[in-house]
Scaffold this motif. Sequence first.
Motif, PDB file in Angstrom:
ATOM      1  N   UNK A 152       1.141  13.260 -14.017  1.00  0.00           N
ATOM      2  CA  UNK A 152       1.526  13.133 -12.611  1.00  0.00           C
ATOM      3  C   UNK A 152       2.757  12.228 -12.517  1.00  0.00           C
ATOM      4  N   UNK A 153       3.865  12.782 -12.040  1.00  0.00           N
ATOM      5  CA  UNK A 153       5.078  12.001 -11.777  1.00  0.00           C
ATOM      6  C   UNK A 153       4.936  11.331 -10.422  1.00  0.00           C
ATOM      7  N   UNK A 154       5.197  10.029 -10.380  1.00  0.00           N
ATOM      8  CA  UNK A 154       5.095   9.263  -9.134  1.00  0.00           C
ATOM      9  C   UNK A 154       6.402   8.500  -8.936  1.00  0.00           C
ATOM     10  N   UNK A 155       6.959   8.582  -7.728  1.00  0.00           N
ATOM     11  CA  UNK A 155       8.197   7.865  -7.460  1.00  0.00           C
ATOM     12  C   UNK A 155       8.288   7.521  -5.973  1.00  0.00           C
ATOM     13  N   UNK A 179       1.865  16.971  -5.154  1.00  0.00           N
ATOM     14  CA  UNK A 179       0.433  16.735  -5.013  1.00  0.00           C
ATOM     15  C   UNK A 179       0.115  15.934  -3.766  1.00  0.00           C
ATOM     16  N   UNK A 180       0.946  14.960  -3.458  1.00  0.00           N
ATOM     17  CA  UNK A 180       0.791  14.199  -2.228  1.00  0.00           C
ATOM     18  C   UNK A 180       2.072  13.435  -1.937  1.00  0.00           C
ATOM     19  N   UNK A 221      -3.829  11.010  -8.714  1.00  0.00           N
ATOM     20  CA  UNK A 221      -3.891  12.425  -8.375  1.00  0.00           C
ATOM     21  C   UNK A 221      -3.887  12.670  -6.872  1.00  0.00           C
ATOM     22  N   UNK A 222      -4.450  11.726  -6.098  1.00  0.00           N
ATOM     23  CA  UNK A 222      -4.608  11.937  -4.656  1.00  0.00           C
ATOM     24  C   UNK A 222      -3.958  10.863  -3.802  1.00  0.00           C
ATOM     25  N   UNK A 223      -3.609   9.707  -4.381  1.00  0.00           N
ATOM     26  CA  UNK A 223      -3.102   8.585  -3.591  1.00  0.00           C
ATOM     27  C   UNK A 223      -4.196   7.816  -2.883  1.00  0.00           C
ATOM     28  N   UNK A 224      -5.443   8.110  -3.166  1.00  0.00           N
ATOM     29  CA  UNK A 224      -6.582   7.426  -2.530  1.00  0.00           C
ATOM     30  C   UNK A 224      -6.636   5.972  -2.973  1.00  0.00           C
ATOM     31  N   UNK A 225      -6.811   5.060  -2.010  1.00  0.00           N
ATOM     32  CA  UNK A 225      -6.957   3.633  -2.317  1.00  0.00           C
ATOM     33  C   UNK A 225      -8.298   3.394  -2.998  1.00  0.00           C
ATOM     34  N   UNK A 226      -8.301   2.485  -4.007  1.00  0.00           N
ATOM     35  CA  UNK A 226      -9.517   2.227  -4.767  1.00  0.00           C
ATOM     36  C   UNK A 226      -9.987   0.780  -4.654  1.00  0.00           C
ATOM     37  N   UNK A 227      -9.118  -0.190  -4.977  1.00  0.00           N
ATOM     38  CA  UNK A 227      -9.529  -1.594  -4.954  1.00  0.00           C
ATOM     39  C   UNK A 227      -8.306  -2.487  -5.091  1.00  0.00           C
ATOM     40  N   UNK A 228      -8.526  -3.807  -4.924  1.00  0.00           N
ATOM     41  CA  UNK A 228      -7.444  -4.794  -5.005  1.00  0.00           C
ATOM     42  C   UNK A 228      -7.872  -5.970  -5.871  1.00  0.00           C
TER      43      UNK A 228
END
Length: 660
Positions: A229-232, A258-259, A319-326
């Motif tokens: 997954x390329x992210x920029x 993807x998003x 894959x989805x940009x879903x927030x997970x944790x900090x």
Amino acid sequence: AISLIPSNIVAGQETRTTHAFIGATPNPVGVGQETLLHVGIMQQLSITQQGWEGLTVTVQDPDGGTETLGPFRTDATGGTGARFVPDEEGEYILQTHFPEQTTTSDKQAVGSPVGTVMLASDSPKLTLVVTAEPQAVYPEHPLPTEYWTRPIDSQLRGWSPVAGSQLEAGAYGGDVKNGNADAPETAHILWSHILQLGGLSGGDLGNAGTYTGDAYEGKFSGSLVIQGVLIYRRFDTIGGSNVPNWVVAVDMHTGEKLWEKELFAYNDPTDDRVYPTFGQIFYWDSFNAHGTHAYLVCASGGGGFFAPAPAQWHFFDPLTGRYLFTWEDVPSGTRNRGPHGEIIVYSLSTSRDTLTMWNSSAVIDAYWGTSPNSPVWGSWRPQGKVTNATGPCPVTPATPLGLNGYQWNVSIPSDLAGSVVDYKIDDKLVGYDWEYESSYFGGTFGVSEITVWGISLDPNSAGSLLFKETWNTPSSWTSGDISVGHAATSIGDGAMVFWAKELTHSVGFSTDTGKKIWGPTDSQNYLDYLGHRCVVGDGRYISLGMSGILYCYNATTGELQFTYEADDPYNQVLWSNQWHIRPLFIADGKIYLGTTEHSPVDPLTRGGPFVCVDIETGEEVFRADGLFRQTDWGGRAIIGDSIIATMDTYDLKVYGIGKG
């Protein structure tokens, strides 16, 4: 995994019969092949860290000779594994022997009180059949030779050499990128996306082109590749939170978006907007669970032009940009990657004479639970939590200092000064100091001495001095108004290199001894005093500047192995006969370079090349003129899954380059 929850204790039990066992897989097995022995007794223990001790295995070979294997300690299931390689054809006889031992609070059988005598026992004898011909093993799948896509079926274990990720943003210097063993040998375009309105503006503005972001306002920044997954970042940094800005994720193989969304600290739209900082693929391997977790990490807090790493890390699903944790209060410093993808930060303080090691896998508040004597210790469950990554926690084997992440804090010699320039986990860090007359942004004048030092990172000797060597520089450095800078270092390649700008030459030092090992080299082209870029990697020291001539030296001898000239046949460059190419990365025995400069004039020079050179021979693998022009201030070309992703400043599009 087996759940090891104690059952009711049997009161008053003083002895207990045990039942030893022995198994072998495979059986039959071929001569010289490995078989895995299963050794133990059928009584489990109460807590995951406990085990039976002193077990042995007697082995009788086909000729009647015997040997004893062990002693072995089991895990809490009551058993353990051991490798055995038979060296002759025939039948071997194996038997496990369990010695009598008494249970304690640290070694307690399920269903038996402390003080129970676990009686000795011998297993039934096992016949291991060894054949002259090897037994079949699962065949490896060949590497792909044509176009392929993610996800990769996990049974295709042999594909890992071509399926690497780039977890830190691209930077000039040509770092070695592993996991790209099929890196492109042509400029074949797989896909493209428009990043912003770009290219020629047209009409009344004539030759004027869209602003590329150079200087200081780079585009395509924060670019990463995480498991294909390329992210920029979609736009540049100007305007901050006063203008909309978002992050884009693209399938590296297909070009599918993807998003595309804004990301926020703590997943709170009223908090800071955050952007890609780095990626992580972390392999959690415990008694409960086994597998990797892929994360996009966006940092907030801290910051500033010269500030250390930010204080908060916000984790998202790539894959989805879903927030997970900090994680909050993460220590600043260089991110080193451990064998399981854990992030290790070493912090050396010459003012306090201390060295600490922080390990992301030891942030135990991210576990299911923080008690080692419980099944919850074996599960990685950070999702939905806001965790102080350096905060107080129980003292455990993972956190002996009672602080999340920190695994040791040691003293270092009190006479060290200077800067750390490279680390090798559990081995050493290296740094340097120097004597000089004056220093300014970009160089240091009058350097008369360079001191190279190394500190142990071996957990058994961490903080101890490995070497400290001082070299007296040549008189030309001290009397000729020469500016000197640290060029590049790689412990893995054994070299630390310094660059003398006005003399355009380099000097190398050993990262094993601290001693000078080569140089000064012959002077490079005079134009390399400007825009000098370099890297130590793949056994080489690569050095070049605005001359457009790549110099490749042996990293440990300083011998010049080849030069490569990026010729400019149409005389576009105003100061040289070669294009001003810069090193991007090294992959699959090749170095990739692109055209760029600090502050290009407009209209841009035409035909700037993107180049791939064989790092063994210096031969040109391919050259694409007028394609994939790079940037000094934004995101540069990166590689993952043996596919290159890059922005082209000629048209402000993003391209995927690889096999189609």
